[in-house]
Design a protein around this motif. Sequence first.
Motif, mmCIF file in Angstrom:
data_model
loop_
_atom_site.group_PDB
_atom_site.id
_atom_site.type_symbol
_atom_site.label_atom_id
_atom_site.label_comp_id
_atom_site.label_asym_id
_atom_site.label_seq_id
_atom_site.Cartn_x
_atom_site.Cartn_y
_atom_site.Cartn_z
ATOM 1 N N UNK A 159 28.393 13.024 -57.268
ATOM 2 C CA UNK A 159 27.667 13.963 -58.116
ATOM 3 C C UNK A 159 28.600 14.990 -58.750
ATOM 4 N N UNK A 160 29.757 15.200 -58.130
ATOM 5 C CA UNK A 160 30.670 16.244 -58.592
ATOM 6 C C UNK A 160 31.848 15.703 -59.384
ATOM 7 N N UNK A 161 32.139 14.419 -59.208
ATOM 8 C CA UNK A 161 33.316 13.845 -59.852
ATOM 9 C C UNK A 161 32.972 12.476 -60.446
ATOM 10 N N UNK A 162 33.585 12.172 -61.575
ATOM 11 C CA UNK A 162 33.297 10.929 -62.280
ATOM 12 C C UNK A 162 34.251 9.812 -61.860
ATOM 13 N N UNK A 163 33.718 8.626 -61.863
ATOM 14 C CA UNK A 163 34.521 7.411 -61.716
ATOM 15 C C UNK A 163 35.359 7.375 -60.441
ATOM 16 N N UNK A 164 34.826 7.909 -59.364
ATOM 17 C CA UNK A 164 35.502 7.758 -58.083
ATOM 18 C C UNK A 164 35.287 6.341 -57.570
ATOM 19 N N UNK A 165 36.277 5.820 -56.868
ATOM 20 C CA UNK A 165 36.182 4.490 -56.277
ATOM 21 C C UNK A 165 36.270 4.641 -54.768
ATOM 22 N N UNK A 166 35.291 4.082 -54.055
ATOM 23 C CA UNK A 166 35.244 4.220 -52.601
ATOM 24 C C UNK A 166 35.460 2.875 -51.920
ATOM 25 N N UNK A 167 36.165 2.921 -50.778
ATOM 26 C CA UNK A 167 36.384 1.739 -49.954
ATOM 27 C C UNK A 167 35.979 2.089 -48.524
ATOM 28 N N UNK A 181 40.896 16.634 -54.977
ATOM 29 C CA UNK A 181 40.263 15.437 -55.531
ATOM 30 C C UNK A 181 40.152 15.580 -57.044
ATOM 31 N N UNK A 182 40.329 14.484 -57.744
ATOM 32 C CA UNK A 182 40.219 14.455 -59.190
ATOM 33 C C UNK A 182 39.376 13.261 -59.609
ATOM 34 N N UNK A 183 38.801 13.340 -60.788
ATOM 35 C CA UNK A 183 38.041 12.214 -61.318
ATOM 36 C C UNK A 183 38.926 10.972 -61.340
ATOM 37 N N UNK A 184 38.351 9.854 -60.935
ATOM 38 C CA UNK A 184 39.082 8.595 -60.934
ATOM 39 C C UNK A 184 39.826 8.295 -59.651
ATOM 40 N N UNK A 185 39.802 9.209 -58.688
ATOM 41 C CA UNK A 185 40.508 8.980 -57.432
ATOM 42 C C UNK A 185 39.896 7.815 -56.644
ATOM 43 N N UNK A 186 40.737 7.197 -55.842
ATOM 44 C CA UNK A 186 40.338 6.112 -54.945
ATOM 45 C C UNK A 186 40.327 6.667 -53.522
ATOM 46 N N UNK A 187 39.177 6.554 -52.869
ATOM 47 C CA UNK A 187 38.989 7.179 -51.557
ATOM 48 C C UNK A 187 38.663 6.108 -50.521
ATOM 49 N N UNK A 216 46.568 -2.876 -41.808
ATOM 50 C CA UNK A 216 46.889 -1.759 -42.678
ATOM 51 C C UNK A 216 47.236 -2.199 -44.097
ATOM 52 N N UNK A 217 47.974 -3.308 -44.233
ATOM 53 C CA UNK A 217 48.336 -3.782 -45.573
ATOM 54 C C UNK A 217 47.089 -4.161 -46.363
ATOM 55 N N UNK A 218 46.239 -4.964 -45.756
ATOM 56 C CA UNK A 218 45.052 -5.469 -46.451
ATOM 57 C C UNK A 218 44.027 -4.378 -46.716
ATOM 58 N N UNK A 219 43.754 -3.552 -45.721
ATOM 59 C CA UNK A 219 42.639 -2.613 -45.788
ATOM 60 C C UNK A 219 43.038 -1.195 -46.157
#
Length: 209
Positions: free
Chosen positions: A46-54, A4-10, A70-73
């Motif tokens: 708390x450990x990584x900056x600017x993560x985006x969660x869905x 995982x890296x800062x800015x990742x989308x999860x 799958x395409x949409x979500x």
Amino acid sequence: MIEIKDGYRILFIGDSITDIKFNRQFSYKIHGAKIYALQAAKKLKKRHKKLKFFYKGIASDRTYLVYDRLTRDCISLHPDIIVMLIGVNDAWEHYVPEQYPPLLRSMEPHMNEIYRRLKTELPDAQLLVLLPFLIDTMPEKAPFHRILDEYRQVLHNMAEQNGAEIIDLQAVFYDAQKKIPSVQLAVDGIHPTNLGHKIIADEVLKFIN
């Protein structure tokens, strides 16, 4: 391990266990509003900056319904990490066919297509597969283990063949029940309590480096 890296989308995707709205709506029954995805995300932030969660859990979904959306979500969100928990409803539909229409859309072809699309359209995404489970809270559901074990083995084999990281949540909860009364983990055996979700979240975090 999942890097995982800062800015990742999860992305967290699956059925009712990953469905925030469902768990909040029925928290008075199942006591599981703090789903594993939210608990894991809180610690990761708390450990990584600017993560985006869905959060794309939908109650009662089967694997073919995840395939349908799958395409949409998933694909359109361009996630770097995908955490997927699906399959218990496929097994339950097999276990109690009298409650559902005939099983016309089997699990394996749709999972194969999900993996094919992920490899083709999200080749750099890392995938963590959580295998479905049953917590031994309700004795009348104990026979469901036999069917669920068969489905879980298929899901495990497919995930392994496609290079995904795997967490066998059944093994995790078997171990947890040695120390914690099962009713504290899932009132109905299927939907975890806040404590049950915490155990899942902790396992997920072990795999995300």
